[in-house]
Every structure is written in structure tokens, then in C-alpha cells.
Scaffold this active site. Sequence first.
Site, PDB file in Angstrom:
ATOM      1  CG  LEU A   1      49.544  53.365  57.571  1.00 55.06           C
ATOM      2  CD1 LEU A   1      50.934  52.984  57.112  1.00 55.06           C
ATOM      3  CD2 LEU A   1      49.588  53.974  58.961  1.00 55.06           C
TER       4      LEU A   1
ATOM      5  CB  ILE B   1      48.092  48.506  49.518  1.00 54.62           C
ATOM      6  CG1 ILE B   1      48.505  48.481  48.044  1.00 54.62           C
ATOM      7  CG2 ILE B   1      47.039  49.581  49.748  1.00 54.62           C
ATOM      8  CD1 ILE B   1      47.392  48.074  47.111  1.00 54.62           C
ATOM      9  CB  CYS B   2      49.763  50.734  54.696  1.00 57.70           C
ATOM     10  SG  CYS B   2      51.194  49.655  54.856  1.00 57.70           S
ATOM     11  CB  THR B   3      43.862  50.383  53.057  1.00 61.21           C
ATOM     12  OG1 THR B   3      43.695  49.276  53.950  1.00 61.21           O
ATOM     13  CG2 THR B   3      44.127  49.867  51.670  1.00 61.21           C
TER      14      THR B   3
END
EC number: 2.1.1.37
Length: 520
Positions: free
Chosen positions: A77, A73-75
Amino acid sequence: MSLTAVDYFCGMGGSSSGLVEAGFEVQVALNHWSRAIETHSANHPNTEHLCADIQQVDVRYLPKADLLWASPICTELSQAGGRKKPRDHDQPGLWEEHGHVPAEAFERTRVTFWEVLRYAEVHNPAVILVENVVEAADWHLIGTWLHGWTSLGYDVQLVCVSAAHVGGEENDPAAQWRDRIYFGITRKDVPLLDLEPRPLAWCEKCGRDVEARQWWKPRAKRINGMPVGKYGPQYLYVCPEGDHGPVEPYVAPAASVIDWTDLGVRIGDREAHGLRDLGPKTMARIKLGLQTIADPVLIGAGGNTWDAASGAKNSYLRAWPLLESPTPAQVTAIQNGIAMSEPFVTMSRKHGRNHPVSAGPVPTFSAGGFHHGLTIPPGAFVSAHHGGYATADPSMNKPVTEPLRTQTAQLNKSLVIPYRKGAKPYPATADALSTLATREQHALLQAAIEVEDCYFRMLKPREAANAQRFARTYVITGNQGEQQMQAGNAVAVNVASWLGRRAGDALGWGTSHRTHQTAA
């Protein structure tokens, strides 16, 4: 014997559910949030569960599997990750109405892509499937990460697709626009995966359904020569037959996942129900929705035309927007009707395609039980609440005849249902009207609707899960805020199923194996 899988960052189980549909046995599922693990274990009791920060896990103690699924998860982005934002004080506290979400659910979600490489380095699985937001392609280390797979002896493919466009006879599509990037990574001794989306679409020039192909715009971003982007801005679908041009794939509408038994509360009655007033921006979005989506239209039978060359006779209709112009003169013949939204015919089979009544004849009626039903949407629409204004381009309001917008981890979408003021409404789909009195008091005509007379509620976590194509019986634990965060962060089940099937085919585990396993 089944193919085996390990699910990294499993969330509430969208990826695991799809892989199980594809014939895989999910041996271990890992996630850092205990609530997500609780939900996953309630629905996948035969899977071993590990609630931990994957960065702290000794990979050597995990099982060696045929396939690794990973959804890092790339929060930073995408807001779909559920990161906290300063509240827009013009909008009521949606979280306050649906329960508190613990801080740990927001924290520790930034587990990097490197953990996927770490598992592969130790266990050398045949296939790795990695899911993320399309913006992950902008990560400044994406090239380095891709080179790592080459160093480990893997081939890398990728596909960008919306969950609304993935489906088939054994895989119902998701009723939401959810653009994601998926990496298909295969060991050198494994055939490349077939990752080309082929959604069914009607081609006017062919006069039939075709398997559409992606067509990428010239300026689309590319990674190692592979195009990256979202449906619409970066790519379209076209007919595979030469120069027939763009086509629009069939999709499942939002109306198919909404609970129509829950109408919500009349906006003018919110105070009486102990609810805070809606903010001016929200009210403006609803007003725009009434003007552009829910307005009724008067349809008049205009007459017939005759083609002298062919001898064909055709009826034609004329339409007048009721809120913009007077109706034409009313004659003694019954030739006018009210259209609230375009009706469509639904085929009740696995693929569940919808066919607008204006698009020509309905599909062939078969003897296989694929019955057709006429659906007349109630003029409702879904409005997003993530900043901006009602007049934004594109509008933040969408009719329920379209798929939902991407489901996020926050309760930020509302359902608005317009109703006539001062009378109890009866939907056109109701079994029967109330008793007709001797004086005229029933009318099909819907007058101009005031915002206060609309019914309003937020979409529920169950509806968000339905949009992700989870089974209606899928158990979701926690309060409503926690449930929504799980559903919003989940992988669309239909896409995981599609990718799992492509992986199974590459590993020699095709349809016959899945059918045999299901029968067993």
C-alpha cells in the site's frame, strides 16, 4: 504499579518509547527482523524481546497486558514500507553508499491485521492501538476486520493525523509531515479515548493562539461514518471560534533535526571524492530549488506611513528578488539588506514553537527560562528522490523551514546548501568574520549560484530518527542502510506518546500517576 503493554511489530522502538513516556511498562516487544530487535533491546533493556514471525507465535504464551500496540505493515500500500523497486538508473545507487540491507528485512513484513484480533481474542486487553498508513483504509477487507472488533465486544474509533501536528508541553512534536491512520479500540467497560487533535495555531481574527480543530472536506472517504484522509487533500485545521476559518498549526522545522556541522561535498568535487555524478533529474531538482527556495532577496527600508485617523506611524519595507531584477539606486544612507530566507524566533521550551518575524510581536517573555532565539535559515533545502521531476506539483524541494517529508525506509532525501563560488563562506550566525583587509573583499551579496557550487549530501539515518522524535542519544544498530530502514519504518515517538496518554487517561492513569512514576 504501571500499566502494562505489549508491542507488536515494534521495529526500532518508536511506539515503545512513546508508551514509556506515557507511563506504560512495555513487557514484550515482537518483530521479525533481528536488527530491529537488536536496536530495540539496546534502548529498552527491561523489555523481553521476541524475534519471530508473529504468525507463528503461540499467543497463549504472551503476557496479558492492559494495552496492545500493533503496527502491521502493508508494504503493497505504501512505498514507506521499504519494498524494492526497479532502480531509476538516472540516480546514483543510494543504498550502495550506505551499506547493504539483507533481503529478510524486506521480506516477511506483510503480517496481516488478523494477528491483532488473535491476541485480543485470547487476552482481552482493555485498549488496542493500531497504526498504519492512511491507504490501509482502502483494504478490501477493512470492513470485515472492523466487524471482528464488534464481535469481540470492543468499540472502534480512528484518527488521521500528521506527526507534525502532535505535541504539547510534555511532548515535543516531530519535525516531519507523516500522515497516518490510528485506530483506538476499547473494551466496552473502558471509556472512549479522546482522539481529537488540537494543535496550537495562531488565529488572526482572535489575535491569539487557539486549539485548532480538524475540518473535513465533504468528499473525504469515510469508514463506518469516520472520516479518513491526509492533511491538505482531505482535511484542514480551523479556529474553534465559529466562522474564523482555516488556521495553520505551529510545526517544528526540518532545520531543527539536521546536523549542520556536516555540509556534504561540493557537487563539482564529487568525482574527486570518488562519488558518482548526480543524474540529470537530480540536478534539475537542485536548480529549481535554487530558483524557488534559496534565492536571496534585497530588502530596502522604503520609509514610513502615517495614519491620520489613529496617529499611528508604521515603517514599511520593499523587496526585490536579486536574481530577477536590478537593485534600486544605492543611496548614501544604509537602508538596504540581504534576506536569505525569512528569519523566525524560536521559543526554547518543550513545545518549541517558531514565530516568523513578519507575524507580529514575539510571544510573551516569561520568567520561566523560555528564552527566545533568532534563527536565520542558511537558504538550504531538502530534495526528495523517489521518481518524478523537479517541476512536479507540488515541488519535490522543500525549504528547511518546513518539516521534512515523511521519512521512508530508503535513503532518498538529500540536503542542498548553496554557497558563493570562489570564496570561503562565513554563515551569518558565525562568531566572527575573518580578518578584514584594507581593500574591499567581503560581501554579503550572494550572486547567482551554479548547481556545481552547491554542497550536497543525503540525509543521515540519525537525522531521520531525529525527525521521528527519537532522543538524540537513542542507539541505532547496523550499517547506514539498515539504520535508515529502521528509522523510516518507525512510529513517530510523539504520536505514540500522545495516544498512550489518551489511553492512560481512559484507564484512570492520568497526569498525576505519570508524574509520580517519573519522580520515583
